[in-house]
Design a protein around this motif. Structure first.
Motif, mmCIF file in Angstrom:
data_model
loop_
_atom_site.group_PDB
_atom_site.id
_atom_site.type_symbol
_atom_site.label_atom_id
_atom_site.label_comp_id
_atom_site.label_asym_id
_atom_site.label_seq_id
_atom_site.Cartn_x
_atom_site.Cartn_y
_atom_site.Cartn_z
ATOM 1 N N SER A 431 0.844 -1.197 0.000
ATOM 2 C CA SER A 431 0.000 0.000 0.000
ATOM 3 C C SER A 431 0.881 1.249 0.000
ATOM 4 O O SER A 431 2.100 1.168 0.234
ATOM 5 C CB SER A 431 -0.898 0.016 1.240
ATOM 6 O OG SER A 431 -0.116 0.246 2.407
ATOM 7 N N GLY A 432 0.259 2.403 -0.236
ATOM 8 C CA GLY A 432 1.019 3.653 -0.262
ATOM 9 C C GLY A 432 1.737 3.921 1.043
ATOM 10 O O GLY A 432 2.910 4.321 1.063
ATOM 11 N N GLY A 433 1.045 3.710 2.167
ATOM 12 C CA GLY A 433 1.663 3.925 3.466
ATOM 13 C C GLY A 433 2.803 2.972 3.727
ATOM 14 O O GLY A 433 3.837 3.346 4.290
ATOM 15 N N GLN A 434 2.634 1.702 3.333
ATOM 16 C CA GLN A 434 3.699 0.718 3.513
ATOM 17 C C GLN A 434 4.922 1.071 2.655
ATOM 18 O O GLN A 434 6.066 0.953 3.113
ATOM 19 C CB GLN A 434 3.182 -0.670 3.149
ATOM 20 C CG GLN A 434 2.193 -1.251 4.147
ATOM 21 C CD GLN A 434 1.577 -2.541 3.660
ATOM 22 O OE1 GLN A 434 1.414 -2.764 2.454
ATOM 23 N NE2 GLN A 434 1.210 -3.412 4.594
ATOM 24 N N LYS A 435 4.678 1.513 1.438
ATOM 25 C CA LYS A 435 5.793 1.908 0.566
ATOM 26 C C LYS A 435 6.580 3.058 1.169
ATOM 27 O O LYS A 435 7.823 3.066 1.135
ATOM 28 C CB LYS A 435 5.267 2.303 -0.818
ATOM 29 C CG LYS A 435 4.774 1.159 -1.665
ATOM 30 C CD LYS A 435 4.160 1.674 -2.957
ATOM 31 C CE LYS A 435 3.566 0.534 -3.780
ATOM 32 N NZ LYS A 435 2.863 1.007 -4.989
ATOM 33 N N GLN A 436 5.880 4.035 1.734
ATOM 34 C CA GLN A 436 6.585 5.177 2.304
ATOM 35 C C GLN A 436 7.397 4.758 3.530
ATOM 36 O O GLN A 436 8.487 5.293 3.780
ATOM 37 C CB GLN A 436 5.599 6.297 2.639
ATOM 38 C CG GLN A 436 6.227 7.676 2.777
ATOM 39 C CD GLN A 436 6.904 8.153 1.504
ATOM 40 O OE1 GLN A 436 7.932 7.610 1.078
ATOM 41 N NE2 GLN A 436 6.351 9.188 0.898
ATOM 42 N N ARG A 437 6.913 3.786 4.291
ATOM 43 C CA ARG A 437 7.673 3.275 5.436
ATOM 44 C C ARG A 437 8.924 2.528 4.969
ATOM 45 O O ARG A 437 9.985 2.631 5.593
ATOM 46 C CB ARG A 437 6.783 2.365 6.292
ATOM 47 C CG ARG A 437 5.720 3.121 7.081
ATOM 48 C CD ARG A 437 4.734 2.164 7.753
ATOM 49 N NE ARG A 437 3.615 2.886 8.321
ATOM 50 C CZ ARG A 437 3.526 3.260 9.600
ATOM 51 N NH1 ARG A 437 4.493 2.951 10.445
ATOM 52 N NH2 ARG A 437 2.476 3.923 10.030
ATOM 53 N N VAL A 438 8.803 1.781 3.877
ATOM 54 C CA VAL A 438 9.985 1.113 3.307
ATOM 55 C C VAL A 438 10.977 2.153 2.799
ATOM 56 O O VAL A 438 12.196 2.029 2.974
ATOM 57 C CB VAL A 438 9.570 0.145 2.185
ATOM 58 C CG1 VAL A 438 10.801 -0.390 1.442
ATOM 59 C CG2 VAL A 438 8.757 -1.013 2.750
#
Length: 630
Positions: A431-438
């Motif tokens: 998801s977008g939020g998960q990508k930004q955390r990565v």
């Protein structure tokens, strides 16, 4: 008109993800709602909540990999699910029109605006070419576009983003559709531009008595546009009601979380930060000038973006940089990262010169300064696993590989609050939020002293963005890392920053700590930014033009002199004979903020804090205040 007054009726709508040879996965579950004629209904929720999927179903459309598997959809007397492909083509753009999030992607750059705006009317045969052109000009005027008689002759690249968004609305309205779908139409815009676009949309909705669906994740925006709100998560309706009830008496816990996330809570200063105030700066930017294009004989770029900008970041501190698109925010980050050359001025890292040329920096300097970009989709390789993405900086900066690298990857995922099992997932599946955390974990893999955060929450939903802010604060407490936090959102910059720098047209026009920029007096441009941030209450938009988007009196032709105030053309407090003749000098206000303005503190305060009827005072962004032209 139907007997019950509803234009749209949706019953038991189900949409499923579909892959050949595999069972369907339901993503929208048994949705029921009505829309009365002349009503604006908002669909609100996070990414993946199903709001756009539901809106598109009103056109009989399902996105790639999806299909409508159940329920009924009626628009007027039309049973949408019973239509053939030919019937759907006749419905779309004629009876139901769609305004997308990205106007730039909706226009053909090789054709004039007028040709594209009237195309739908010609295809559906609702108007002849000459009548369609006249109708388009009428819409341009209703949408408050500049030079409505001639703007249609331009090409898409010759107008601003806000103008292009309104032109897309004209394209949708040219056929007088019964239902208009607004799909996140202002998400990518600055707050100041967003006001103009929202006001234009609201004006045409009222003028033409339109029925509309407004898709958004931003409750403050929805509060200005909608009569009723449907709150969605995981493809299900969590709550539905009148706008006032949803905003002020939300019943469902998820709705309550959306309301709470609208205004991020400011972090408290830590002991580490307070101790850092007396230490030497981690990074200093001194009289920085930079830009793009071929350099002249004096070494100046053809397009100067930053002009003599100063900035100081201390250990464990967050410095926020705020301004509209084109103000130079991202260019500052790229210069510090070594991605854009310096034309003038200097950078100091721990008091030592830091080369502006990337090729002249050491690996250790690379390690100490990391950057996290706005769009994680383009910053991450979608076919690489999370583990491979994080292992690369571990090997490059620390020589770490094998089992040691795998353990460190798991630690990094824990740091950014992601499950260890995600390590084997491809980044394109997140998801977008998960990508930004990565994206953030990859920066942390270098164990940097400074992370440059370039609009890291602007592409995220309100709740997810608030969670990223919370994560950044937590990491700062644990690791003592410093941030340069770039945004156009005044609430976010106040929530996370210790010091704030306001940029306009490449110049630093105000600096101060968070407290100084939490209440007037401000620089007139800072006041515009503050006054343009939507409030979580209905009616705010109707008052916004009186507060901060006034028609300005003409001023001398020397307003274009680059040595004068860059905000001159838009400033409601400008002084003819002074502002258009003399460059402003910095002045320090009593609250410690430094502003670049001819106006004195008392004048700024009188303009921005005005008396109320009950004898108290309020910020000029208050709903009870109307700012008068001076």
């Amino acid at each position: 008109m139907r007997a019950n007054g509803n234009l749209v009726e949706v019953r038991g709508l189900r949409v499923a993800g579909h892959r050949p040879g595999e069972p369907d996965t339901t993503i929208v579950h048994d949705i029921d709602f009505d829309i009365a004629r002349g009503e604006v209904l908002a669909l609100i929720g996070e990414s993946g909540s199903g709001k756009t999927t539901i809106a598109l179903s009103l056109m009989g459309h399902a996105r790639g990999g999806c299909r409508i598997t159940g329920g009924s959809i009626r628009v007027g007397d039309t049973d949408v699910r019973a239509l053939s492909a030919k019937g759907l083509a006749a419905l779309r753009g004629r009876k139901v029109a769609y305004i997308a999030q990205s106007a730039a992607a909706a226009f053909n750059p090789s054709r004039t605006i007028m040709d594209q705006v009237i195309e739908s009317a010609l295809i559906h045969g609702t108007l002849g070419k000459r009548a369609a052109q006249a109708k388009a000009i009428e819409l341009f005027r209703a949408l408050a576009l500049p030079e409505p008689e001639t703007i249609g002759r331009r090409y898409p690249h010759q107008v601003s983003g806000g103008q292009l968004q309104r032109l897309m609305a004209a394209m949708a309205l040219i056929t007088d559709p019964e239902l208009v779908i607004f799909d996140e139409p202002t998400t990518a815009l600055d707050v100041t531009t967003q006001i103009d676009v929202l006001q234009a949309f609201k004006r045409v909705i009222r003028q033409y008595g339109m029925t509309a669906v407004y898709v958004s994740h931003d409750l403050a925006v929805v509060a200005q546009m909608a009569d009723r709100i449907v709150v969605l998560s995981d493809g299900q309706i969590r709550e539905a009601g009148a706008t006032e009830q949803i905003l002020h008496a939300p019943a469902h816990p998820y709705t309550q979380s959306l309301v709470a996330a609208v205004t991020p809570v400011a972090s408290e200063a830590t002991a580490t930060l307070e101790a850092s105030q007396t230490s030497a700066p981690l990074l200093e930017v001194r009289r920085l000038t930079a830009g793009y294009g071929r350099k002249d004989t004096k070494g100046w770029p053809a397009k100067v973006i930053l002009n003599e900008v100063d900035l100081v970041i201390r250990r464990g501190q967050t410095v926020g940089v705020i301004g509209e698109s084109g103000s130079g925010k991202t260019t500052i980050a790229k210069v510090i990262a070594g991605l854009v050359p310096i034309a003038g001025g200097s950078l100091l890292l721990d008091g030592e010169p830091l080369a502006g040329d990337l090729n002249r920096r050491t690996r250790e300097q690379f390690r100490r300064i990391q950057i996290v970009f706005q769009n994680a989709d383009t910053a991450l390789n979608p076919v690489h696993t999370v583990e491979r993405t994080l292992a690369r900086p571990l090997k490059f900066y620390h020589g770490m590989k094998g089992e040691a690298a795998r353990r460190r990857v798991a630690e990094l995922l824990e740091l950014v609050r992601l499950p260890a099992a995600l390590a084997q997932r491809r980044t394109g599946e997140l998801s977008g939020g998960q990508k930004q955390r990565v994206n953030l974990a990859r920066a942390l893999a270098a164990e940097p002293d400074l992370i440059l955060c370039d609009e890291v929450t602007s592409a995220l939903d309100t709740v997810v963005g608030a969670a990223i802010l919370d994560l950044l604060r937590d990491l700062q407490k644990k690791l003592g890392v410093s941030y340069l936090f770039i945004t156009h959102d005044i609430a976010k910059v106040r929530a996370i920053s210790d010091d704030i720098v306001v940029l306009y047209a490449g110049r630093c026009i105000e600096t101060g700590d968070r407290d100084a920029l939490s209440a007037p007096p401000y620089h007139p441009y800072s006041h515009l930014l503050v006054s343009s941030a939507p409030e979580l209450r209905a009616g705010w938009l109707d008052e916004a033009s009186e507060r901060c988007h006034q028609t300005l009196a003409p001023i001398g032709s020397s307003a274009d002199d680059p040595e004068l105030c860059t905000f001159l053309a838009r400033c409601p407090m400008r002084i003819d004979g002074v502002c258009n003749r003399t460059a402003p000098t910095p002045r320090t206000l009593a609250n410690g903020a430094q502003v670049l303005c001819h106006r004195g503190e008392d004048e700024l305060e009188r303009y921005q804090i005005l008396p109320l009827a009950d004898g108290t005072t309020a910020d000029a962004s208050s709903p009870r205040v109307t700012v008068q032209q001076q």
